[in-house]
Design a protein around this motif. Structure first.
Motif: not given
Length: 568
Positions: A119-146
C-alpha cells in the motif's frame, strides 16, 4: 549524435532498472535469512506496483502540463494517443520512481506486513514522488527558481530516506534490538549481523554500475557524460576510503558492512551535483559522505533509538541532504555543460546555496507530512507491523508460506536476538558459584558424588529457537548448548505450498538445546519449554531429562580428564 544519446538515454534507464537487483541483494544480505524471500518479493513488487500506479496517475502528475507550479495535469495519453506518446521519458521516469519506493523497504525490513508495504509503496509511486519530482524536473516552482538536482539526491534519495526514517520510527525496532532495564530505559544496543555479506557486497557493485546510468543517462554531450562518470566514480571511492580509515581508527578494525554503506553514501551525495562539480568537489563531497554515513548509523542507534537494518536513513536521507546542499557549494562552470551555476566556494555567492536549502526544505516538508499521513492511515486500517510470533518465526514462512529461501540448507540466525540476560530469577551469588565449582572440580577416582544437577535436552523446530531461548532466560537459566540437527519421521511435515504444490518435507531442520540446572526445578524447565514450543501440530519437539549423578575419570593417552556422567 542526438539519436546516439536517445539510445544511451534508454540504456541508462535499463541500468537504473537493474539497480532494483542491487537493492534486493543489499537488503537481503544485510538482514536475516528467515526474511530473505519476503525482501525479494518486496523489491520485485515495488517496481511492479509502481508501474501500475505510474501509468494511471504518477506520470501525469510528474510531467503533465504544469498547474501553478505545483503539479502536472493528469492525463491518459499513453492510452488515447499512444502513437505520439513520449515512450522514452515514461520508462526513464518510471525506473527512478521505483527507486524511491524501494529505499523505504530496507529501513522497515523484517517486521513490516507485506500488505502494508504494498500500500505505502503504491502511495509513494502514485502521489508523493511524482508531485515533488514535478517541482524539480517537470517545470514546477523549484525548477523556475533555479533549484538544481540533476539526478535526484533530494527528489529521490532524500524522499526515500525521510520516508524510511518516519516509517521505521512508527514501526518500532525489531525484537531484541534494544535492551531495557526495569524502568524502560534502553541500556544496550544489539547488533544483528547480516546473514550473507557476499550477496550484500554484490548488491553494492550492481548499484554502483547502475549509478552510471542513474547519473549519466540525461547527459547531452560526450564531454558532459565523461565528466559525470568521473565524479560518479571519485565520490564513492573517496567515501569508502575515508570510512575505512575512520572505522579502523574508531573500532580497531576496518568495518566491512559500513564501508559498503559508504560506497552507496558517496554515490547518493554526488547524484545532485554530478554534472556541475569538478574532481576536487567530488573528493570533498565523497569524504564528507564517508564520515556522515558512520555518524548516521550511530545517531539512529544511540540517540534516536530507531532500528534501520540496512542503514538506509544514513545512506539516503543524510547524504541526500548533503548532496543537495553541496550543489550550492561546489558547482563550477569548469564542468562541461554548466554555463551558469556557480557555488559558494567557487565565487558564486550565497544565492545558489539558499535556493538549494529552500528546495531541500520544501521537498522534506512535503515528504514528511504526506508519508506520515499515509503511514498513520495504514496503521489504523490494516496495521503496519506483524505479530511478535510472526517476526520471530520469520516473514518468509508467515507472510508467504515459504519454508526457507534456502531450500536444502539449515540456517539459524546468530544475531543478538533474545540474548540471555540477568533478571530476577537469575542466581549468580558468589557463594553459590564457589559451591558449584567445589562440586565439579575435585578429582574422583573411585565411585562418584551426587551433583544435585540435571540435564534437560530439548529438540524443537528451528523456528522456535528464539522463543525457547527467551523462555529459558526468563526462568533464570544462564547458559545453553545449542546444536543444529535434522529430524525425520513417519509423519509428513506441515503442508506448506511451493509454486502451488504441497511440500512433502520428511527431513526438517531442528535445534537441539541442552540445559544443565540445579536450583531451578526440572519441572519448571519442562513447563516453560512446553509453553514456548507447543502448537498442537506434529513435530513440536521432544524433551529428555538426565540426572547428572557422578563425576567419573576418563583416560585418553597419558592425560586424565574428569567428566560429568549422564544417567537417565
Amino acid at each position: 549524435m542526438s539519436e546516439t544519446f536517445s539510445v544511451w538515454f534508454l540504456i541508462g534507464a535499463a541500468l537504473v532498472f537493474w539497480m532494483q537487483a542491487g537493492f534486493a541483494m543489499v537488503e537481503a544480505g544485510f538482514t536475516r535469512a528467515k526474511n530473505t524471500g519476503n525482501i525479494l518479493m518486496k523489491n520485485l513488487m515495488d517496481f511492479c506496483i509502481g508501474t501500475v500506479v505510474f501509468i494511471l496517475i504518477g506520470f501525469g502528475l510528474l510531467l503533465g502540463e504544469d498547474v501553478v507550479g505545483l503539479i502536472g495535469k493528469p492525463g491518459f495519453d499513453i492510452f488515447t494517443s499512444y502513437e505520439n506518446f513520449d515512450w522514452s521519458n515514461f520508462v526513464f521516469n518510471l525506473v527512478f520512481c521505483a527507486t524511491t519506493a524501494t529505499i523505504v523497504s530496507g529501513a522497515m525490513a523484517e517486521r513490516t506486513k507485506f500488505l502494508s508495504y504494498c500500500i505505502y509503496s503504491g502511495v509513494i509511486s502514485a502521489l508523493i514522488y511524482p508531485i515533488e519530482a514535478h517541482w524539480v524536473w517537470g517545470g514546477g516552482f523549484l525548477a523556475q527558481m533555479g533549484f538544481h538536482d540533476f539526478a535526484g539526491s533530494a527528489a529521490i534519495h532524500m524522499v526515500g530516506g525521510i520516508s524510511a526514517l518516519i516509517g521505521a520510527k512508527l514501526l518500532g525496532p525489531r525484537i531484541g534490538k534494544f535492551e531495557k532495564d526495569e524502568t524502560g530505559k534502553i541500556t544496550k544496543v544489539n547488533a544483528f549481523p547480516g546473514h550473507n555479506l557476499p550477496i550484500g557486497c554484490l548488491g553494492v557493485f550492481i548499484l554502483w554500475l547502475g549509478w552510471y546510468g542513474f547519473n549519466g543517462a540525461a547527459a547531452t554531450s560526450v564531454e558532459q557524460l565523461g565528466s559525470i562518470f568521473v565524479t560518479t566514480t571519485i565520490a564513492p571511492a573517496i567515501a569508502t576510503v575515508v570510512c575505512m580509515i575512520f572505522t579502523w581508527i574508531k573500532y580497531g578494525k576496518p568495518d566491512v558492512s559500513m564501508c559498503l554503506n559508504a560506497s552507496l553514501a558517496g554515490l547518493v551525495a554526488i547524484t545532485a551535483p554530478c554534472d556541475v562539480t569538478d574532481a576536487f568537489g567530488a573528493i570533498v563531497i565523497g569524504a564528507v559522505a564517508g564520515l556522515l554515513v558512520v555518524f548516521g548509523v550511530w545517531f539512529l542507534d544511540y540517540k534516536l533509538r530507531i532500528d534501520d537494518p540496512v542503514g538506509a536513513v544514513a545512506v539516503h536521507c543524510l547524504n541526500g541532504i548533503w548532496g543537495t546542499i553541496a550543489t550550492g557549494l561546489f558547482a563550477t562552470t569548469s564542468a562541461p555543460g554548466n554555463d551558469s551555476l556557480v557555488g559558494l566556494f567557487y565565487g558564486g555567492g550565497v544565492k545558489p546555496l539558499l535556493i538549494q536549502l529552500l528546495g531541500f526544505a520544501a521537498i522534506a516538508a512535503w515528504t514528511a507530512v504526506t508519508i506520515t499521513i499515509a503511514f498513520v492511515i495504514i496503521k489504523k486500517c490494516v496495521g503496519l507491523r506483524v505479530t511478535e510470533e510472526e517476526e520471530i518465526v520469520g516473514l518468509d514462512s508467515t507472510e508467504h508460506g515459504l519454508p526457507s529461501a534456502y531450500a536444502g540448507f539449515s540456517i539459524m540466525d546468530i544475531s543478538n536476538t533474545m540474548t540471555m540476560a540477568i533478571n530476577e530469577n537469575t542466581v549468580l551469588e558468589p557463594s553459590q558459584i564457589e559451591k558449584k565449582a567445589e562440586m565439579s572440580v575435585p578429582v574422583v577416582r573411585e565411585g562418584g558424588i551426587d551433583t544435585g544437577m540435571s540435564k534437560v535436552v530439548i529438540i524443537a523446530r528451528l523456528s522456535k529457537y528464539d522463543a525457547l531461548k527467551k523462555a529459558m532466560n526468563d526462568l533464570g537459566v544462564t547458559g545453553m548448548t545449542v546444536t543444529q540437527v535434522m529430524g525425520c519421521g513417519i509423519q509428513k511435515g506441515a503442508g506448506d505450498m511451493y509454486r502451488g504444490v504441497e511440500v512433502d518435507a520428511t527431513l526438517l531442520p531442528k535445534v537441539k538445546v541442552e540445559v544443565v540446572v540445579s536450583n531451578i526445578p526440572v519441572e519448571s524447565v519442562i513447563a516453560a519449554a512446553k509453553k514456548a514450543l507447543y502448537t498442537g501440530n506434529i513435530g513440536d519437539g521432544k524433551i529428555f531429562v538426565y540426572n547428572v549423578s557422578k563425576v567419573v575419570k576418563i583416560r585418553t593417552g597419558e592425560e586424565d580428564f574428569e567428566a560429568l556422567q549422564d544417567v537417565e
